[in-house]
Enzyme design. Structure first.
Site, PDB file in Angstrom:
ATOM      1  N   ARG A  46       0.848  -1.193   0.000  1.00 41.83           N
ATOM      2  CA  ARG A  46       0.000   0.000   0.000  1.00 41.83           C
ATOM      3  C   ARG A  46       0.882   1.241   0.000  1.00 41.83           C
ATOM      4  NH1 ARG A  46      -1.457   1.634   4.621  1.00 41.83           N
ATOM      5  NH2 ARG A  46      -2.199  -0.364   5.417  1.00 41.83           N
ATOM      6  N   TYR A  98     -16.732  16.529 -14.571  1.00 38.94           N
ATOM      7  CA  TYR A  98     -17.208  15.149 -14.673  1.00 38.94           C
ATOM      8  C   TYR A  98     -18.315  14.896 -13.637  1.00 38.94           C
ATOM      9  CZ  TYR A  98     -17.037  10.065 -14.508  1.00 38.94           C
ATOM     10  OH  TYR A  98     -17.359   8.744 -14.516  1.00 38.94           O
ATOM     11  N   ASP A 170      -8.038  18.723 -13.912  1.00 33.22           N
ATOM     12  CA  ASP A 170      -8.318  17.373 -14.410  1.00 33.22           C
ATOM     13  C   ASP A 170      -7.955  17.379 -15.898  1.00 33.22           C
ATOM     14  OD1 ASP A 170      -9.523  15.099 -15.525  1.00 33.22           O
ATOM     15  OD2 ASP A 170     -11.194  15.120 -14.095  1.00 33.22           O
ATOM     16  N   LYS A 195      -9.209   6.406 -19.284  1.00 34.63           N
ATOM     17  CA  LYS A 195      -9.543   6.905 -20.608  1.00 34.63           C
ATOM     18  C   LYS A 195      -8.327   6.812 -21.530  1.00 34.63           C
ATOM     19  CE  LYS A 195     -13.246   7.660 -18.228  1.00 34.63           C
ATOM     20  NZ  LYS A 195     -13.575   8.931 -17.586  1.00 34.63           N
TER      21      LYS A 195
HETATM   22  C1  LIG Z   1     -14.011   9.286 -16.225  1.00 35.66           C
HETATM   23  C2  LIG Z   1     -13.605  10.590 -15.665  1.00 35.66           C
HETATM   24  C3  LIG Z   1     -13.332  10.752 -14.293  1.00 35.66           C
HETATM   25  C4  LIG Z   1     -13.536   9.627 -13.295  1.00 35.66           C
HETATM   26  O1  LIG Z   1     -12.601   8.606 -13.490  1.00 35.66           O
HETATM   27  P1  LIG Z   1     -12.870   7.052 -13.157  1.00 35.66           P
HETATM   28  O2  LIG Z   1     -11.602   6.418 -13.618  1.00 35.66           O
HETATM   29  O3  LIG Z   1     -14.078   6.649 -13.937  1.00 35.66           O
HETATM   30  O4  LIG Z   1     -13.097   6.949 -11.689  1.00 35.66           O
HETATM   31  C5  LIG Z   1     -12.886  11.984 -13.863  1.00 35.66           C
HETATM   32  N1  LIG Z   1     -12.733  13.023 -14.704  1.00 35.66           N
HETATM   33  C6  LIG Z   1     -12.993  12.913 -16.028  1.00 35.66           C
HETATM   34  C7  LIG Z   1     -12.793  14.090 -16.913  1.00 35.66           C
HETATM   35  C8  LIG Z   1     -13.435  11.703 -16.556  1.00 35.66           C
HETATM   36  O5  LIG Z   1     -13.707  11.612 -17.859  1.00 35.66           O
END
Ligand SMILES: *Cc1c(COP(=O)(O)O)cnc(C)c1O
Length: 377
Positions: A46, A98, A170, A195
């Site tokens: 961890r 998001y 982000d 993604k």
């Molecule tokens: C998908 C997404 C998230 C969340 O991520 P997860 O891996 O699904 O928990 C956060 N920000 C953006 C812009 C996203 O497209």
């Protein structure tokens, strides 16, 4: 090292001991100590694991930061970063962040007394007006989802400096291949690596990078304390995905430009949203702060029933949530990702029932264009 070389040689390359050119998967939880308290850099997975560490060093290199952290999902990354704040603190957030980010702030962290207001970050005056004495950070995405609104990262960094706030970006949509928020003044950059970074719809993960060492120590403390870490095998999958990030992002973008132009030329499409189009309101800011415009396009086909028909007819665009993978995906935000937002609020935000969002994959561009054409007809 230029970015395409960093994707291959950044972080930790292969394995010193055996010469393996791929980082080994250290599927292990604990480590032998040579004497009490005397370990070889790893005590418990961890706290630190060599495969995860290779990924964390790689993402830190790619974002030009000093420390990287890998989490079990983008939301685990966002929740851990939000845990930097104390009861009574306030954040100014983008109004089109998001959906999961909106949910955790407005349904979980609010219960712990960490407050947020949601404003249009593409409008700096709105951001300034939302800052209060308790405000500690601005949290933004650019380009945003699903309307691909562009926020000036440098401008947000300037506002943060003058008010003593942290800037959190982000960077999921553009990835470090096209945009490096830390170079533009951000303090923390984070990703849903589920993604584009992973890129193959086979791993859920989140990444965080900071430049400041002290902030890095605080995030490591939270990562180890809260425990939402990325396991070794998933870390390895992500390293493997990142190796082809450049090839994929260039292809996603080239096809997206072509599709966006083609959609714009059609008389049966009301509006096309793609920051690479000259007439997109955020085009000049996007061109200034990023090296590419990405692979996400939204367009309005005029109504909900037509949108539904189009979705039922595509062959290579798969009807699914998520984005950023090799396969093309298609969705209707009003009915899917943004369905939990009340209809009036959706209208205010411009998320119409006829709005279709596509994540352009790496299939042959002519096949993708032909597929959309037959579905629209
Ligand atoms: C998908 C997404 C998230 C969340 O991520 P997860 O891996 O699904 O928990 C956060 N920000 C953006 C812009 C996203 O497209």
């Amino acid at each position: 090292m230029r970015i395409d070389t960093k994707l291959i040689h950044g972080g930790i390359f292969g394995d010193e001991r055996t010469g393996a050119v791929s980082v080994p998967i250290y599927q292990v939880s604990t480590y032998k100590q040579d004497a009490i308290g005397q370990h070889r850099g790893y005590e418990y997975s961890r706290t630190g694991n060599p495969t995860r560490e290779a990924l964390e060093k790689l993402i830190a290199d790619l974002e030009n930061g000093s420390r990287g952290f890998a989490f079990a999902s983008g939301m685990a990354a966002i929740s851990t970063v939000t845990s930097l704040f104390d009861q009574g603190d306030h954040l100014v957030m983008g109004d089109d962040v998001y959906g999961g980010t909106y949910r955790v702030m407005s349904k979980v962290f609010n219960r712990l007394g960490i407050w947020s207001d949601f404003v249009d970050t593409s409008c700096p005056e709105e951001v300034e007006a939302a800052i209060r004495p308790e405000t500690k950070a601005i949290f933004m995405e650019t380009p945003s989802n699903p309307l691909l609104k562009v926020t000036d990262i440098g401008k947000m960094a300037e506002i943060c400096r003058s008010h003593g706030l942290l800037l959190i970006v982000d960077n999921t949509f553009l990835t470090p291949y096209w945009q490096n928020p830390l170079d533009l003044g951000a303090d923390i950059v984070l990703h849903s690596a589920t993604k584009y970074l992973g890129g193959h719809s086979d791993v859920v993960s989140g990444l965080v990078v900071v430049k400041d060492e002290e902030l890095g120590e605080r995030i490591h403390f939270l990562q180890n304390s809260m425990g939402g870490i990325l396991p070794p095998h998933d870390s390895w999958l992500l390293i493997r995905g990142i190796k082809t990030l450049g090839l994929r992002m260039r292809q996603h973008e080239a096809t997206s430009r072509k599709l966006a132009e083609w959609l714009k030329g059609r008389s049966d499409i009301e509006q096309v949203f793609y920051p690479g189009l000259q007439d997109h309101p955020g085009h000049s800011i996007a061109a200034k702060q990023a090296r590419g415009f990405g692979g996400m396009i939204s367009f309005d086909v005029g109504g909900g029933s037509r949108a539904e028909q189009v979705l039922s007819k595509t062959r290579f665009f798969t009807l699914a949530e998520s984005l950023g993978a090799v396969e093309s995906l298609i969705s209707v935000p009003a009915r899917m990702t943004h369905a939990s937002i009340p209809p009036e609020r959706r209208r205010e935000l411009g998320i119409t029932d006829g709005l279709i969002r596509i994540s352009v994959g790496v299939e042959d561009p002519e096949d993708l264009l032909g597929d959309l054409d037959q579905a629209l007809r």
